[in-house]
Design an enzyme around this catalytic site. Sequence first.
Site, PDB file in Angstrom:
ATOM      1  N   ASP A  69     -67.332   4.024  83.650  1.00 41.12           N
ATOM      2  CA  ASP A  69     -67.801   2.901  84.459  1.00 41.12           C
ATOM      3  C   ASP A  69     -67.086   2.896  85.806  1.00 41.12           C
ATOM      4  O   ASP A  69     -65.909   3.259  85.902  1.00 41.12           O
ATOM      5  CB  ASP A  69     -67.513   1.569  83.750  1.00 41.12           C
ATOM      6  CG  ASP A  69     -68.270   1.426  82.443  1.00 41.12           C
ATOM      7  OD1 ASP A  69     -69.238   2.171  82.219  1.00 41.12           O
ATOM      8  OD2 ASP A  69     -67.866   0.564  81.638  1.00 41.12           O
ATOM      9  N   ARG A  70     -67.782   2.430  86.810  1.00 37.30           N
ATOM     10  CA  ARG A  70     -67.230   2.449  88.169  1.00 37.30           C
ATOM     11  C   ARG A  70     -65.868   1.746  88.302  1.00 37.30           C
ATOM     12  O   ARG A  70     -64.954   2.277  88.934  1.00 37.30           O
ATOM     13  CB  ARG A  70     -68.243   1.853  89.152  1.00 37.30           C
ATOM     14  CG  ARG A  70     -67.800   1.963  90.595  1.00 37.30           C
ATOM     15  CD  ARG A  70     -68.923   1.733  91.578  1.00 37.30           C
ATOM     16  NE  ARG A  70     -68.484   2.132  92.913  1.00 37.30           N
ATOM     17  CZ  ARG A  70     -69.307   2.321  93.942  1.00 37.30           C
ATOM     18  NH1 ARG A  70     -70.594   2.143  93.793  1.00 37.30           N
ATOM     19  NH2 ARG A  70     -68.820   2.687  95.107  1.00 37.30           N
TER      20      ARG A  70
END
Length: 232
Positions: A69-70
């Site tokens: 995930d970012r």
Amino acid sequence: MSKKIHSTVDNLQVLFEDNHIIVVNKRPGDIVQGDKTGDKPLSETVKAFLKKKYNKPGNVYLGVVHRLDRPTSGIVLFAKTSKALPRLNKLFAEKSANKTYWAIVKNAPTEPEKRLVHYMKRNTKQNKSYANIKEVPDSKKAILTYKIIKKLDRYFLLEVDLETGRHHQIRSQLSSIGSPIKGDLKYGFNRSNEDGSIHLHARKLRFIHPVKKEPIEIIAPPPNDPIWNACL
């Protein structure tokens, strides 16, 4: 013999590299592959690094094996050859790669160590996954084991071993037991981190080398901030 590297070049921290694979320590905020934001993905940064390092003409081959995930930091593995990529894909699909995460939470789980089993249902409009105790339509089984490994001044450090790899799995499962990850507004933490990150870090990856068949273990240092530093 595998070549191990611990270096930071052009803001890219390389943890391991040989002829077939390269492993980097993703910073929170980096995206692994291109998306609708148009921001430069980590995969392109790694390609540019390899092109410059080896003075390669033309395009550089790089296969994306998995994502993070970012707002999350930590280990990302890429394939440098077309021979390695399908073998690594198979390894991850068969759950033969062991992934361990560190998560910082404000509320300690009621039990110091536990295996959590949920049924995850993803809402694509919200880009969010919900952890259900019982199976619901279109849900997927999600399993992890956590344990508290350190008590900080105001937080707790959990070590999380994943058995499955579902969308936002750790974030959703920990939130469902009342222990959302620090900075993770989407999953119930009360305040965001200033840089938009969350305190979730892909700490360790163990797998069998796709070509040499040797066991590999990679450990990534967490981001340099006061809370992560207190965990070391």
